[in-house]
Design a protein around this motif. Structure first.
Motif, PDB file in Angstrom:
ATOM      1  N   GLY A 183       4.807 -26.529  -8.552  1.00 23.48           N
ATOM      2  CA  GLY A 183       4.928 -26.677  -7.108  1.00 23.48           C
ATOM      3  C   GLY A 183       4.953 -25.370  -6.351  1.00 23.48           C
ATOM      4  N   ARG A 184       4.453 -24.290  -6.988  1.00 22.03           N
ATOM      5  CA  ARG A 184       4.431 -22.987  -6.324  1.00 22.03           C
ATOM      6  C   ARG A 184       3.003 -22.431  -6.332  1.00 22.03           C
ATOM      7  NH1 ARG A 184       9.155 -22.525  -9.708  1.00 22.03           N
ATOM      8  NH2 ARG A 184       7.866 -21.477 -11.266  1.00 22.03           N
ATOM      9  N   GLU A 185       2.813 -21.306  -5.633  1.00 25.73           N
ATOM     10  CA  GLU A 185       1.500 -20.669  -5.560  1.00 25.73           C
ATOM     11  C   GLU A 185       1.561 -19.247  -6.098  1.00 25.73           C
ATOM     12  OE1 GLU A 185      -1.190 -21.755  -2.068  1.00 25.73           O
ATOM     13  OE2 GLU A 185       0.808 -21.892  -1.165  1.00 25.73           O
ATOM     14  N   ALA A 186       0.409 -18.670  -6.297  1.00 23.32           N
ATOM     15  CA  ALA A 186       0.298 -17.275  -6.707  1.00 23.32           C
ATOM     16  C   ALA A 186      -0.929 -16.677  -6.029  1.00 23.32           C
ATOM     17  CB  ALA A 186       0.177 -17.150  -8.221  1.00 23.32           C
ATOM     18  N   CYS A 187      -0.902 -15.366  -5.886  1.00 28.63           N
ATOM     19  CA  CYS A 187      -1.980 -14.651  -5.183  1.00 28.63           C
ATOM     20  C   CYS A 187      -2.290 -13.358  -5.923  1.00 28.63           C
ATOM     21  CB  CYS A 187      -1.545 -14.362  -3.744  1.00 28.63           C
ATOM     22  SG  CYS A 187      -2.734 -13.412  -2.761  1.00 28.63           S
ATOM     23  N   LEU A 188      -3.553 -12.991  -5.944  1.00 30.47           N
ATOM     24  CA  LEU A 188      -3.981 -11.713  -6.505  1.00 30.47           C
ATOM     25  C   LEU A 188      -4.636 -10.909  -5.380  1.00 30.47           C
ATOM     26  CD1 LEU A 188      -5.959 -11.188  -9.840  1.00 30.47           C
ATOM     27  CD2 LEU A 188      -6.430  -9.841  -7.808  1.00 30.47           C
ATOM     28  N   ILE A 189      -4.150  -9.701  -5.163  1.00 29.31           N
ATOM     29  CA  ILE A 189      -4.742  -8.814  -4.154  1.00 29.31           C
ATOM     30  C   ILE A 189      -5.409  -7.646  -4.864  1.00 29.31           C
ATOM     31  CG2 ILE A 189      -4.365  -7.451  -2.068  1.00 29.31           C
ATOM     32  CD1 ILE A 189      -1.833  -8.981  -1.557  1.00 29.31           C
ATOM     33  N   LEU A 385      -2.307 -13.646 -23.894  1.00 30.19           N
ATOM     34  CA  LEU A 385      -2.104 -13.825 -22.460  1.00 30.19           C
ATOM     35  C   LEU A 385      -0.940 -14.763 -22.184  1.00 30.19           C
ATOM     36  CD1 LEU A 385      -5.832 -14.109 -21.325  1.00 30.19           C
ATOM     37  CD2 LEU A 385      -4.250 -12.253 -20.749  1.00 30.19           C
ATOM     38  N   ASP A 386      -0.804 -15.790 -22.999  1.00 30.45           N
ATOM     39  CA  ASP A 386       0.330 -16.707 -22.852  1.00 30.45           C
ATOM     40  C   ASP A 386       1.651 -15.985 -23.068  1.00 30.45           C
ATOM     41  OD1 ASP A 386      -1.264 -18.863 -22.249  1.00 30.45           O
ATOM     42  OD2 ASP A 386      -1.310 -19.639 -24.305  1.00 30.45           O
ATOM     43  N   ALA A 387       1.658 -15.027 -23.992  1.00 29.26           N
ATOM     44  CA  ALA A 387       2.884 -14.263 -24.249  1.00 29.26           C
ATOM     45  C   ALA A 387       3.261 -13.409 -23.034  1.00 29.26           C
ATOM     46  CB  ALA A 387       2.701 -13.380 -25.485  1.00 29.26           C
ATOM     47  N   ILE A 388       2.250 -12.824 -22.378  1.00 28.23           N
ATOM     48  CA  ILE A 388       2.529 -12.043 -21.165  1.00 28.23           C
ATOM     49  C   ILE A 388       3.019 -12.967 -20.054  1.00 28.23           C
ATOM     50  CG2 ILE A 388       1.592 -10.472 -19.437  1.00 28.23           C
ATOM     51  CD1 ILE A 388      -0.487  -9.583 -21.459  1.00 28.23           C
ATOM     52  N   ASP A 389       2.373 -14.123 -19.930  1.00 31.49           N
ATOM     53  CA  ASP A 389       2.788 -15.094 -18.915  1.00 31.49           C
ATOM     54  C   ASP A 389       4.250 -15.480 -19.125  1.00 31.49           C
ATOM     55  OD1 ASP A 389       1.964 -17.368 -16.870  1.00 31.49           O
ATOM     56  OD2 ASP A 389       3.032 -18.360 -18.501  1.00 31.49           O
ATOM     57  N   ALA A 390       4.631 -15.782 -20.344  1.00 29.52           N
ATOM     58  CA  ALA A 390       6.015 -16.160 -20.637  1.00 29.52           C
ATOM     59  C   ALA A 390       6.970 -15.012 -20.336  1.00 29.52           C
ATOM     60  CB  ALA A 390       6.142 -16.594 -22.099  1.00 29.52           C
ATOM     61  N   GLY A 391       6.541 -13.789 -20.666  1.00 33.61           N
ATOM     62  CA  GLY A 391       7.374 -12.631 -20.368  1.00 33.61           C
ATOM     63  C   GLY A 391       7.585 -12.435 -18.890  1.00 33.61           C
ATOM     64  N   LEU A 392       6.524 -12.676 -18.104  1.00 32.18           N
ATOM     65  CA  LEU A 392       6.646 -12.547 -16.649  1.00 32.18           C
ATOM     66  C   LEU A 392       7.566 -13.615 -16.079  1.00 32.18           C
ATOM     67  CD1 LEU A 392       3.030 -11.679 -15.409  1.00 32.18           C
ATOM     68  CD2 LEU A 392       5.054 -10.209 -15.404  1.00 32.18           C
ATOM     69  N   VAL A 393       7.419 -14.837 -16.560  1.00 33.91           N
ATOM     70  CA  VAL A 393       8.284 -15.914 -16.080  1.00 33.91           C
ATOM     71  C   VAL A 393       9.754 -15.551 -16.293  1.00 33.91           C
ATOM     72  CG1 VAL A 393       8.995 -18.312 -16.500  1.00 33.91           C
ATOM     73  CG2 VAL A 393       6.578 -17.736 -16.336  1.00 33.91           C
ATOM     74  N   ALA A 395      10.942 -12.394 -16.747  1.00 38.50           N
ATOM     75  CA  ALA A 395      11.282 -11.196 -15.968  1.00 38.50           C
ATOM     76  C   ALA A 395      11.476 -11.531 -14.490  1.00 38.50           C
ATOM     77  CB  ALA A 395      10.175 -10.156 -16.123  1.00 38.50           C
ATOM     78  N   LEU A 396      10.682 -12.459 -13.976  1.00 40.42           N
ATOM     79  CA  LEU A 396      10.749 -12.816 -12.566  1.00 40.42           C
ATOM     80  C   LEU A 396      11.756 -13.924 -12.283  1.00 40.42           C
ATOM     81  CD1 LEU A 396       6.910 -12.811 -11.768  1.00 40.42           C
ATOM     82  CD2 LEU A 396       8.558 -10.960 -11.479  1.00 40.42           C
ATOM     83  N   ARG A 397      12.375 -14.421 -13.336  1.00 34.78           N
ATOM     84  CA  ARG A 397      13.407 -15.468 -13.221  1.00 34.78           C
ATOM     85  C   ARG A 397      12.872 -16.713 -12.522  1.00 34.78           C
ATOM     86  NH1 ARG A 397      18.505 -11.506 -11.491  1.00 34.78           N
ATOM     87  NH2 ARG A 397      18.452 -10.246 -13.379  1.00 34.78           N
ATOM     88  N   LEU A 398      11.731 -17.132 -12.986  1.00 38.09           N
ATOM     89  CA  LEU A 398      11.127 -18.349 -12.471  1.00 38.09           C
ATOM     90  C   LEU A 398      11.487 -19.517 -13.381  1.00 38.09           C
ATOM     91  CD1 LEU A 398       7.569 -16.950 -11.662  1.00 38.09           C
ATOM     92  CD2 LEU A 398       9.329 -17.561 -10.001  1.00 38.09           C
ATOM     93  N   GLU A 399      11.541 -20.698 -12.815  1.00 37.36           N
ATOM     94  CA  GLU A 399      11.804 -21.908 -13.589  1.00 37.36           C
ATOM     95  C   GLU A 399      10.549 -22.759 -13.657  1.00 37.36           C
ATOM     96  OE1 GLU A 399      15.124 -24.010 -12.056  1.00 37.36           O
ATOM     97  OE2 GLU A 399      16.553 -22.372 -12.349  1.00 37.36           O
ATOM     98  N   ARG A 400      10.167 -23.130 -14.850  1.00 38.72           N
ATOM     99  CA  ARG A 400       8.996 -23.984 -15.039  1.00 38.72           C
ATOM    100  C   ARG A 400       9.384 -25.211 -15.840  1.00 38.72           C
ATOM    101  NH1 ARG A 400       4.106 -19.897 -16.642  1.00 38.72           N
ATOM    102  NH2 ARG A 400       3.661 -19.037 -14.575  1.00 38.72           N
TER     103      ARG A 400
END
Length: 400
Positions: A183-189, A385-393, A395-400
């Protein structure tokens, strides 16, 4: 009849970039009501709508308002029923307005959901007093939402050719796809003003780019940003680099921060593809980052540049930044003199993430402008890539 206030600059709260008005639904504009046209209360613009007290009010219009003032007639039960129905179907704060309302009606309207009951004819001072706490709460909610949802991830290249942009684009689409499910968004600049090609690598052909946001200046708001972004089918919002090569100083510090802050407010997590050469604005954005991915390769030149990047960050008193080293193309090989254990020796910190060397799959994905998962559902590169994604989640304290 609807009377709109004149357009002008404002520093008041703008949800989703557009300044939400206070909608006034009155049956007449006699007396003080006519003087409200073009005015503001609690620093919010007023929009006067002249409609009978029994006419239904557009819920979509109310939903886009900061608040709504709805006239109620004590002698017309249908008008009270209209208010009750609107209050039950809308999340927008409602205020009732009535000529000499009896105490019983005031209590009834409050029970029905009115935040306040104002006397008619409507006076600007009364409206200001009633709206002030609502406006303060709205601003506080917006600030709280920004703090809770905004995340900034900067990607730094040890040197050009390290594959950082390819890695970022593939990571960002996987991240965005999962954020969409949450239910969230993401953006790449893409902030590489001279050689940025993130949009191209994703198979996108944007008609508008970062240059359009820079040219917008003070007109930049959420609505304009959403018009300029190009949306990838993964759900990722992409702000493409300029089509023409531009000097790095084309972007001012103030403009860079304004663009990134607006993107955070609109989309939540924002990935920045920073240029290889440092500028004042890129260093300012780095300092604001919640997480920094420093992409390097297992080569002496790449690790040497990565070491210099870390030294620069330390010299700028940014040693507290969460910097995570990503070793790209980390596969072994007969002619590779370095191993992953050499990374800590060279950089003074271990690699946080290793990405295997599958250039054939990555090059094919870039050539076709698609995520690697569309070419090969399961791969070592995908797992990395999945490992980096999990690490970011984490590090950023996101809930999935």
């Amino acid at each position: 009849m609807t009377a709109m206030p004149p357009m002008h600059e404002s520093r008041s709260f703008r949800p989703q970039g557009r300044e939400a008005p206070v909608q006034l639904y009155l049956s007449g504009a006699s007396g003080d009501a006519s003087a409200l046209v073009g005015c503001r209360a609690a620093n919010l613009p007023l929009v006067l709508n002249l409609i009978p007290v029994t006419e239904w009010i557009d819920r979509a219009e109310v939903a886009g308002a900061a608040a709504a003032v709805v006239q109620v007639d004590a002698d017309t039960p249908a008008s009270i029923k209209r208010f009750e129905k609107l209050a039950g179907e809308s999340q927008t704060p409602l205020l009732a307005a009535c000529y000499e309302p009896p105490l019983a009606l005031v209590r009834s309207l409050i029970r029905l959901g009115a935040h306040d009951v104002l006397p008619l004819p409507l006076a600007l001072d009364d409206l200001e007093t009633a709206l002030a706490p609502l406006a303060e709460r709205r601003s506080a909610d917006a600030a709280d939402k920004l703090v809770r949802n905004a995340r900034l991830v900067s990607v730094v290249k040890s040197r050009g050719g390290a594959g950082a942009t390819a890695l970022l684009t593939q990571l960002a689409v996987r991240f965005a796809e999962r954020e969409t499910k949450a239910g969230r968004e993401a953006c790449l600049i893409d902030l590489d003003l001279q050689y940025g090609d993130a949009a191209f690598q994703l198979g996108l052909q944007p008609s508008l780019t970062l240059s359009d946001l820079v040219e917008a200046g003070s007109r930049l708001d959420g609505e304009l940003m959403r018009q300029i972004v190009t949306r990838h089918h993964s759900g990722l919002n992409v702000i493409a680099a300029p089509t023409a090569l531009l000097p790095l100083d084309t972007l001012s510090n103030e403009a860079a921060i304004a663009i990134v802050e607006r993107a955070e407010r609109e989309f939540g997590t924002v990935f920045l593809d920073l240029p290889a050469n440092w500028t004042n604005w890129s260093m300012s954005l780095l300092a604001r980052s919640d997480c920094v991915l420093l992409v390097t390769e297992l080569s002496i030149p790449s690790l040497n540049r990565a070491r210099r990047q870390l030294d620069l960050i330390e010299a700028q008193e940014l040693g507290a930044l969460d910097v995570r080293v990503v070793v790209n193309r980390a596969g072994g090989g007969l002619f590779k003199p370095l191993r992953t254990e050499h990374v800590e020796q060279a950089l003074g910190r271990p690699a946080a993430f290793l990405v295997g060397d599958d250039r054939e799959l990555m090059d094919a994905a870039i050539d076709r402008g698609v995520p690697i998962g569309e070419l090969k559902r399961k791969s070592g590169l995908g797992r990395d890539l999945d490992a980096i994604d999990a690490g970011l989640v984490h590090a950023l304290r996101l809930e999935r």
